[in-house]
Design an enzyme around this catalytic site. Structure first.
Site, PDB file in Angstrom:
ATOM      1  CE1 TYR A 105      -3.360   2.984   0.670  1.00  0.00           C
ATOM      2  CE2 TYR A 105      -1.554   3.793   2.150  1.00  0.00           C
ATOM      3  CZ  TYR A 105      -2.467   3.588   1.922  1.00  0.00           C
ATOM      4  OH  TYR A 105      -3.604   5.067   1.658  1.00  0.00           O
ATOM      5  CD  GLU A 193      -5.910   5.467   0.029  1.00  0.00           C
ATOM      6  OE1 GLU A 193      -6.235   5.215   0.582  1.00  0.00           O
ATOM      7  OE2 GLU A 193      -7.015   4.538  -0.816  1.00  0.00           O
TER       8      GLU A 193
END
Length: 394
Positions: A105, A193
């Site tokens: 991530y 993101e």
């Protein structure tokens, strides 16, 4: 303002961030025209959890690709972020699948407590970062960027080491983070993101998914990005409100709120809750509003079928209360108002505004306007009015 995944990836590519080969289609025929043996079909909606909701499909031939496109296009995708109604699917991103060795991530956002941009990374990619933060906060690595110096390569390496990357992967993550930082600053983002950022079977980093939120207040500088807005993915009332420069958020209650000023809006919702009511919306008409905007705001509130009473709470400073009253009357005359309206006016020309409302009521035109002397009185009256209105419907 949110962007679709394919739009985010186009921006990623512009800033040197590697993404899979993909095609955006909006019809079954466009999907049928693609050549290849295997594809990943991804519904384009402004929500996470698409895979669990059935919005991501792996297909191995043309027939399966056509079937997936036919199933998804024109349907509503329901995920844990969309609510029970779901969001419409009118575009698909069809990508070449890749060999995934590991999922990471990577994200960046504005940390308002630090007044800095913060990069976050985790070895637990592919999961909701909120769930990781709750269950295993040590797995989230952070670096804060000093606005005077910008993101530094050593900070990128710091995250790379924390993720267990090696050799060329460290250089790749550095380039990705530097690209994201430039994108964030130059395009006035509020959040970006990559989840997951994958390590492929060949050991390369690839942005398999992308999410970008833009700062609405900076869109006047980015007309090209503003054109990417997809109104179909937004609450219709909130989209219409934006066209009139109204700050509107749909809530779940039955008491409509119209105020001027965000702080007053929060206080109004709090006191409604204190008196046992439940706000149906947050609507701030702003400090320099006009009668026309007030009229549109009231129409917007009435368009919500859940609303059973309305509280207009105005403190006149820059805005004149008589203009607010004029806007209320204008809207009520234009729409078939079936719910009571409680009005509390204080400040500039408040007496004139109250007199205007009183005279209109005395003319026998059936306006259901209830005057309030102060905020507590207004909240008490609107909660009682909502209860009475609800009983009348039943």
């Amino acid at each position: 303002m949110n962007l679709h995944e394919y739009q985010a990836k186009n921006l990623f590519s512009d800033y040197g961030i590697p993404v899979p080969i993909g095609h955006v289609v909006s019809s079954v025929n466009e999907a049928k025209g693609l050549k290849g043996d295997a594809w990943v079909v991804k519904a384009q909606v402004h929500a996470g959890g698409r895979g669990k909701g059935g919005g991501v499909k792996l297909v191995s031939n043309g027939a399966e690709l056509e079937a997936a496109a036919r199933e998804l296009l024109g349907s509503q995708l329901v995920t844990h972020q969309t609510g029970p109604k779901g969001l419409p699917i009118d575009k698909l991103l069809i990508e070449t699948p890749c060999d995934i060795a590991k999922e990471l991530y990577l994200g960046a956002l504005v940390d308002r407590a630090r007044n800095q941009l913060v990069f976050m990374a985790s070895s637990m990619g592919g999961m909701d970062i909120e769930a990781v933060a709750a269950s295993d906060p040590d797995k989230i690595l952070q670096v804060a960027v000093d606005p005077a110096t910008g993101l530094q390569p050593f900070q990128c390496r710091q995250l790379a080491f924390g993720l267990g990357l090696k050799d060329g992967q460290i250089r790749e993550l550095t380039q990705i983070m530097l690209g994201l930082y430039r994108l964030f600053i130059e395009k006035d983002l509020s959040l970006v993101e990559i989840n997951p950022l994958v390590i492929t079977g060949e050991g390369k980093l690839l942005a398999l998914d992308g999410k970008i939120n833009l700062d609405d207040n900076a869109l006047f500088r980015h007309k090209d990005l503003e054109e990417m807005r997809d109104p179909m993915q937004e609450d219709p009332a909130e989209h219409k409100a934006a066209q009139f420069d109204l700050n509107y958020v749909t809530l779940d209650g039955n008491i409509g709120c119209m105020v001027n000023g965000a702080g007053l809006a929060m206080a109004t919702m709090d006191i409604i809750k204190l008196h046992g009511g439940d706000p149906a919306n947050f609507l701030d008409v702003g400090g320099g509003t006009t009668a026309e905007r007030v009229a549109e705001a009231l129409k917007l509130i009435v368009s919500d079928e859940k609303v059973e009473a309305i509280l207009v709470n105005i403190f006149g400073g820059i805005v004149r209360c008589d203009l607010i009253a004029d806007g209320i009357l204008q809207a009520i005359h234009e729409i078939d108002l079936q719910v009571p309206v409680v009005v509390r006016l204080e400040g500039t020309n408040a007496e004139a505004g109250r007199e205007l409302l009183n005279k209109s009521s005395l003319k026998g035109n059936g306006l259901s306007i209830i005057a309030a002397t102060d905020l507590a009185d207004a909240a008490s009256k609107v909660v009682k009015a909502a209860i009475s209105s609800s009983k009348g419907k039943n």
